[in-house]
Design an enzyme around this catalytic site. Structure first.
Site, PDB file in Angstrom:
ATOM      1  N   ASP A  46       0.949  -1.083  -0.029  1.00 28.28           N
ATOM      2  CA  ASP A  46      -0.033  -0.206  -0.120  1.00 28.28           C
ATOM      3  C   ASP A  46       0.797   1.293   0.136  1.00 28.28           C
ATOM      4  O   ASP A  46       0.663   2.386  -0.839  1.00 28.28           O
ATOM      5  CB  ASP A  46      -0.816  -0.024   1.129  1.00 28.28           C
ATOM      6  CG  ASP A  46      -2.149  -0.930   1.173  1.00 28.28           C
ATOM      7  OD1 ASP A  46      -2.122  -1.920   0.085  1.00 28.28           O
ATOM      8  OD2 ASP A  46      -2.928  -1.046   1.908  1.00 28.28           O
ATOM      9  N   ASP A  80      -7.046   5.722  12.338  1.00 27.01           N
ATOM     10  CA  ASP A  80      -5.580   6.007  12.294  1.00 27.01           C
ATOM     11  C   ASP A  80      -5.425   7.140  11.261  1.00 27.01           C
ATOM     12  O   ASP A  80      -4.548   8.180  11.659  1.00 27.01           O
ATOM     13  CB  ASP A  80      -4.671   4.781  11.626  1.00 27.01           C
ATOM     14  CG  ASP A  80      -4.173   3.922  12.510  1.00 27.01           C
ATOM     15  OD1 ASP A  80      -4.186   4.087  13.700  1.00 27.01           O
ATOM     16  OD2 ASP A  80      -3.846   2.841  12.289  1.00 27.01           O
TER      17      ASP A  80
END
Length: 404
Positions: free
Chosen positions: A17, A126
């Site tokens: 990612d 997050d």
């Protein structure tokens, strides 16, 4: 946001990612990308991340060992508060984010970057934790959150993008991963995909930091943890640095099947989420710290700490580590720890942490007062007036008929 970004510092793991994000930033923002990879004790070799960032054209690369700072300045202050989110979660992911954010901002200042970027999704906690940290430390910083901008919203699209841009893909990443993980020295988490049905028990093969309690040794392990002013400083009489001490407790806890948690939690963004956690050393540390406080902390101080703890834990979970209210609570908590010094003896056995002894030069426990045998320091007749005074308001209410 505006695409007017000249240089960005990316929180970079070296995984699929964030490697895609690195290329996407170069392609869509036309900017220099500086990568920052933090060693927080996740148990992975980080030099491959450096090599991958070099291969992909990062303008500068930072790979830093932050394990001691992580435990000393973030984990230990949190454990002084006995922080548990929603009564059970030891906040392993939450407490790592402010340190990463702080170091990203420091690097941005060092290299003259005008933006920072992270790989958190738009559905999770997050993104909030990172960005609240960024803005608290550098109010004018630009933040790039690719998951809120791009259309790479499936594993297939991510793989296609990686192949098109010649980004190396691990063989296991070509299919759908069974769950996502986050790891550091305090814990490892597993969530998503195979774990999304909260009725389905996790596969035993998933766990990496602990044996099953059923497979743990048939004999208990005894360990002594020494504290000074609320922080653990030694195991079995051996002084250790904060990171080394937590590592040792992880080994002891994992070998005895300690620290597993299966939780459905309330995310800050509003949804419920099922997560499975392994926090072996932290589980031991929490029990030991509470045992040390039981001997050394005044009743009023102890009960006040317990009342404030859920608020403190929620602040950390929601990303407000750098908020004035968290810092105010920390000052109160740290003041309470001045006499939390001594040693706790524990028995570790098949997933259980059992307190079997505690001692302290600062102890408030006095056997002369506590004994059930004859004593010379406590007049039991004093209790009669104490009880009557405490019962006065109840008696007045009863006379009025409050208990009909």
């Amino acid at each position: 946001m505006s695409r007017d970004v000249k240089k960005v510092v990316l929180a970079y793991s070296g995984g699929l990612d964030t490697s895609i994000i690195l290329r996407w930033l170069q392609e869509n923002y036309g900017c220099e990308v500086v990568t920052f990879t933090a060693d927080l004790g996740q148990g992975e070799e980080l030099e491959p991340a450096r090599a991958k960032a070099e291969m992909m054209g990062a303008s500068e690369i930072f790979v830093e060992d932050l394990r001691e700072e992580f435990v000393r300045d973030y984990v230990f202050p949190m454990f002084r508060a006995n922080a548990l989110y929603e009564g059970v979660y030891l906040l392993g992911t939450s407490i790592a984010r402010p340190l990463i954010a702080k170091r990203q901002i420091e690097i941005a200042r060092q290299v003259g970057a005008d933006a920072v970027a992270h790989g958190a999704t738009g559905k999770g906690n997050d993104q909030v934790r990172f960005e609240l940290g960024y803005y608290a430390l550098e109010p004018g910083i630009k933040v790039v959150a690719p998951w809120r901008e791009w259309d790479l919203n499936s594993r297939t699209k991510l793989i296609d993008y990686a192949e098109k841009h010649q980004i190396p893909i691990a063989k296991g990443k070509r299919g759908e991963a069974p769950y996502s993980t986050d790891a550091n020295l305090l814990h490892i988490s597993y969530e998503g995909r195979a774990l999304e049905d909260p009725w389905v028990e996790p596969d035993e093969e998933m766990f990496t930091r602990s044996v099953s309690p059923a497979a743990a040794p048939d004999e208990p392990t005894y360990v002594e943890i020494s504290f000074e002013r609320g922080d653990a400083v030694a195991i079995d009489g051996e002084a250790l640095t904060p990171a080394a001490l937590l590592t040792r407790l992880n080994d002891l806890g994992g070998a005895n099947g300690i620290g597993r948690l299966d939780l459905v939690e309330n995310r800050f963004v509003g949804m419920k989420s099922r997560g499975v956690y392994e926090t072996p050393g932290g589980t031991i540390l929490l029990v030991a710290h509470r045992a040390m406080e039981s001997l050394t902390l005044d009743r009023g101080a102890s009960h006040l700490k317990d009342e404030l703890m859920p608020r403190y834990a929620e602040l950390i979970y929601n990303g407000f580590w750098f908020s004035p209210e968290r810092e105010m609570l920390q000052a109160l908590i740290d003041r309470s720890q001045e006499n939390v010094t001594g040693t706790v003896r524990l028995k570790l056995f098949k997933g259980n942490v059992i307190v079997v002894g505690r001692k302290s030069p600062k102890s408030l426990y006095d056997e002369a007062f506590a004994t059930f045998e004859a004593d010379q320091v406590y007049d039991q007749r004093d209790a009669q007036g104490f009880i009557k005074l405490n019962a006065l308001r109840l008696r007045l209410g009863a006379r009025r008929g409050d208990r009909r």
